[in-house]
Design a protein around this motif. Structure first.
Motif, PDB file in Angstrom:
ATOM      1  N   LEU A  99      32.638  43.553  91.987  1.00 38.92           N
ATOM      2  CA  LEU A  99      32.938  43.109  93.538  1.00 38.92           C
ATOM      3  C   LEU A  99      33.868  41.820  93.104  1.00 38.92           C
ATOM      4  O   LEU A  99      34.809  41.562  94.210  1.00 38.92           O
ATOM      5  N   PHE A 100      33.425  40.847  92.639  1.00 35.62           N
ATOM      6  CA  PHE A 100      34.174  39.547  92.466  1.00 35.62           C
ATOM      7  C   PHE A 100      35.567  39.708  91.789  1.00 35.62           C
ATOM      8  O   PHE A 100      36.369  39.058  92.293  1.00 35.62           O
ATOM      9  N   LYS A 101      35.631  40.871  91.033  1.00 35.35           N
ATOM     10  CA  LYS A 101      37.084  41.229  90.315  1.00 35.35           C
ATOM     11  C   LYS A 101      37.749  41.599  91.287  1.00 35.35           C
ATOM     12  O   LYS A 101      39.104  41.366  91.559  1.00 35.35           O
ATOM     13  N   THR A 102      37.235  42.482  92.191  1.00 35.35           N
ATOM     14  CA  THR A 102      38.075  43.033  93.456  1.00 35.35           C
ATOM     15  C   THR A 102      38.515  41.897  94.375  1.00 35.35           C
ATOM     16  O   THR A 102      39.616  41.948  94.745  1.00 35.35           O
ATOM     17  N   PHE A 103      37.582  40.979  94.773  1.00 32.66           N
ATOM     18  CA  PHE A 103      37.829  39.840  95.783  1.00 32.66           C
ATOM     19  C   PHE A 103      39.217  39.026  95.008  1.00 32.66           C
ATOM     20  O   PHE A 103      40.072  38.845  95.602  1.00 32.66           O
ATOM     21  N   ARG A 104      39.123  38.852  93.752  1.00 29.27           N
ATOM     22  CA  ARG A 104      40.197  38.053  92.921  1.00 29.27           C
ATOM     23  C   ARG A 104      41.492  39.019  93.081  1.00 29.27           C
ATOM     24  O   ARG A 104      42.676  38.495  93.314  1.00 29.27           O
ATOM     25  N   GLN A 105      41.565  40.037  93.246  1.00 22.78           N
ATOM     26  CA  GLN A 105      42.790  41.228  93.143  1.00 22.78           C
ATOM     27  C   GLN A 105      43.347  41.102  94.614  1.00 22.78           C
ATOM     28  O   GLN A 105      44.577  40.902  94.907  1.00 22.78           O
ATOM     29  N   GLU A 106      42.656  41.201  95.489  1.00 21.95           N
ATOM     30  CA  GLU A 106      42.857  41.658  96.956  1.00 21.95           C
ATOM     31  C   GLU A 106      42.911  40.347  97.714  1.00 21.95           C
ATOM     32  O   GLU A 106      43.675  40.211  98.574  1.00 21.95           O
ATOM     33  N   TYR A 107      42.635  39.158  97.007  1.00 20.61           N
ATOM     34  CA  TYR A 107      42.712  38.009  97.900  1.00 20.61           C
ATOM     35  C   TYR A 107      43.042  36.687  96.883  1.00 20.61           C
ATOM     36  O   TYR A 107      42.349  36.157  96.337  1.00 20.61           O
ATOM     37  N   PRO A 108      44.269  36.788  96.326  1.00 21.44           N
ATOM     38  CA  PRO A 108      44.587  35.993  95.341  1.00 21.44           C
ATOM     39  C   PRO A 108      44.651  34.488  95.601  1.00 21.44           C
ATOM     40  O   PRO A 108      44.720  33.571  94.950  1.00 21.44           O
TER      41      PRO A 108
END
Length: 75
Positions: free
Chosen positions: A28-37
Motif C-alpha cells: 500500500l505504501f509503495k502504491t502511495f509513493r507511485q500514485e502521489y509522487p
C-alpha cells in the motif's frame, strides 16, 4: 507518510518473522509513493530485539535524512 514494521530489520526475509502479515501494508505504501509522487513515503523495518534507545536514535536519524531511499531496514 511512514510505515513502521517490526520484522527484524530485513522485512521478514530472514525467515525469523512472517513477512506475509505486513506485506499488504508495504505494498500500500509503495502504491502511495507511485500514485502521489509529491508525498514523502518511507517504509522502515525495525529489529525489535535491539534496545529501544538505539532504535529511537536510528529512526530519528533515518527520518531526518533527505535521501531517495524509500525502504530501510534497521537491524
Amino acid at each position: 507518510m511512514l510505515s513502521l514494521t517490526g520484522l527484524g530489520g530485513q522485512f521478514g526475509l530472514s525467515g525469523d518473522h512472517p513477512a506475509l502479515t505486513s506485506s499488504g501494508l508495504l505494498g500500500l505504501f509503495k502504491t502511495f509513493r507511485q500514485e502521489y509522487p509529491s508525498l514523502s513515503v518511507k517504509n522502515v523495518d525495525l529489529d525489535l530485539k535491539a534496545p529501544n534507545p538505539l532504535l529511537a536514535g536510528r529512526l530519528i536519524d533515518e527520518l531526518s535524512t533527505a535521501d531517495p531511499v524509500h525502504e530501510v531496514g534497521l537491524n
